[in-house]
Design a protein around this motif. Sequence first.
Motif, PDB file in Angstrom:
ATOM      1  N   ASN A  85       0.841  -1.197   0.000  1.00  0.00           N
ATOM      2  CA  ASN A  85       0.000   0.000   0.000  1.00  0.00           C
ATOM      3  C   ASN A  85       0.873   1.243   0.000  1.00  0.00           C
ATOM      4  OD1 ASN A  85       0.173   1.158   2.932  1.00  0.00           O
ATOM      5  ND2 ASN A  85       0.051  -1.063   3.141  1.00  0.00           N
ATOM      6  N   ALA A  86       0.315   2.318  -0.525  1.00  0.00           N
ATOM      7  CA  ALA A  86       1.028   3.592  -0.585  1.00  0.00           C
ATOM      8  C   ALA A  86       0.051   4.715  -0.280  1.00  0.00           C
ATOM      9  CB  ALA A  86       1.642   3.795  -1.971  1.00  0.00           C
ATOM     10  N   ALA A  87       0.575   5.786   0.302  1.00  0.00           N
ATOM     11  CA  ALA A  87      -0.263   6.942   0.614  1.00  0.00           C
ATOM     12  C   ALA A  87       0.569   8.214   0.526  1.00  0.00           C
ATOM     13  CB  ALA A  87      -0.851   6.811   2.013  1.00  0.00           C
ATOM     14  N   VAL A  88      -0.097   9.308   0.187  1.00  0.00           N
ATOM     15  CA  VAL A  88       0.540  10.620   0.170  1.00  0.00           C
ATOM     16  C   VAL A  88      -0.476  11.632   0.711  1.00  0.00           C
ATOM     17  CG1 VAL A  88      -0.112  11.127  -2.225  1.00  0.00           C
ATOM     18  CG2 VAL A  88       1.870  12.253  -1.211  1.00  0.00           C
ATOM     19  N   THR A  89       0.020  12.566   1.542  1.00  0.00           N
ATOM     20  CA  THR A  89      -0.842  13.585   2.144  1.00  0.00           C
ATOM     21  C   THR A  89      -0.134  14.935   2.084  1.00  0.00           C
ATOM     22  OG1 THR A  89      -1.755  11.959   3.686  1.00  0.00           O
ATOM     23  CG2 THR A  89      -2.108  14.262   4.236  1.00  0.00           C
ATOM     24  N   TYR A  90      -0.906  15.978   1.795  1.00  0.00           N
ATOM     25  CA  TYR A  90      -0.404  17.353   1.791  1.00  0.00           C
ATOM     26  C   TYR A  90      -1.065  18.112   2.941  1.00  0.00           C
ATOM     27  CZ  TYR A  90       0.279  22.205   0.455  1.00  0.00           C
ATOM     28  OH  TYR A  90       0.602  23.542   0.457  1.00  0.00           O
ATOM     29  N   HIS A  91      -0.264  18.876   3.700  1.00  0.00           N
ATOM     30  CA  HIS A  91      -0.765  19.720   4.786  1.00  0.00           C
ATOM     31  C   HIS A  91      -0.412  21.177   4.497  1.00  0.00           C
ATOM     32  CE1 HIS A  91      -1.384  16.470   7.837  1.00  0.00           C
ATOM     33  NE2 HIS A  91      -0.437  15.882   7.141  1.00  0.00           N
ATOM     34  N   ARG A  92      -1.352  22.071   4.756  1.00  0.00           N
ATOM     35  CA  ARG A  92      -1.057  23.511   4.768  1.00  0.00           C
ATOM     36  C   ARG A  92      -1.295  23.986   6.196  1.00  0.00           C
ATOM     37  NH1 ARG A  92      -2.641  28.818   1.430  1.00  0.00           N
ATOM     38  NH2 ARG A  92      -2.379  30.233   3.186  1.00  0.00           N
ATOM     39  N   PHE A  93      -0.269  24.582   6.801  1.00  0.00           N
ATOM     40  CA  PHE A  93      -0.323  25.000   8.189  1.00  0.00           C
ATOM     41  C   PHE A  93      -0.370  26.528   8.284  1.00  0.00           C
ATOM     42  CE2 PHE A  93       2.225  21.006   8.345  1.00  0.00           C
ATOM     43  CZ  PHE A  93       1.319  20.237   9.059  1.00  0.00           C
ATOM     44  N   ASP A  94      -1.341  27.036   9.057  1.00  0.00           N
ATOM     45  CA  ASP A  94      -1.481  28.463   9.306  1.00  0.00           C
ATOM     46  C   ASP A  94      -1.775  28.673  10.788  1.00  0.00           C
ATOM     47  OD1 ASP A  94      -1.451  29.622   6.513  1.00  0.00           O
ATOM     48  OD2 ASP A  94      -3.122  28.223   6.315  1.00  0.00           O
ATOM     49  N   SER A  95      -1.590  29.918  11.254  1.00  0.00           N
ATOM     50  CA  SER A  95      -1.934  30.236  12.636  1.00  0.00           C
ATOM     51  C   SER A  95      -3.441  30.454  12.762  1.00  0.00           C
ATOM     52  CB  SER A  95      -1.192  31.486  13.102  1.00  0.00           C
ATOM     53  OG  SER A  95      -1.639  32.621  12.396  1.00  0.00           O
ATOM     54  N   ASP A  96      -3.936  30.367  13.990  1.00  0.00           N
ATOM     55  CA  ASP A  96      -5.329  30.688  14.274  1.00  0.00           C
ATOM     56  C   ASP A  96      -5.496  32.195  14.393  1.00  0.00           C
ATOM     57  OD1 ASP A  96      -8.040  30.471  15.066  1.00  0.00           O
ATOM     58  OD2 ASP A  96      -7.456  30.494  17.171  1.00  0.00           O
TER      59      ASP A  96
END
Length: 146
Positions: A85-96
């Motif tokens: 199995n394979a997986a890829v994830t993208y995250h965008r991080f910002d402040s509250d």
Amino acid sequence: YAADYLAGETGLALGDFGVLAGYELLGSDKGAAGGPRALQTPMATLHKFNGWADLFLTTPAGGLQDLYGGMSYKFSKVTFIKGLNAAVTYHRFDSDVGGLRYGSEWDASLGFNLGSFALLAKFADYDARRFGVDTRKLWLQAEFKY
């Protein structure tokens, strides 16, 4: 002191292919005595939820917004390597609060089974965008079932 927490995730699987999208907010109380203080979860498994580069094991004072999406695939037709199995994830991080952009991260994994052993490789690539330091990490994990 008051800080919000919000999380939502949705996913869809079609055969061996899967997609997911989600959002998590670890809020900040910008009016707290001594300056902004963010929601902290010291007993949580943040490696699983806020990127594998582990830059957000402690929530920044301005809080954390994590907008993410990913895809996964189970190679069920590959019979000589069970459970591939394979997986890829993208995250965008910002402040509250404060309008800060904390950067973005790509996470990828590849796993399979060899008899009683399960093997997993994970890679994280965090682009700091002037918040912290660019970080790349690689994990190799083996599991034995008896």
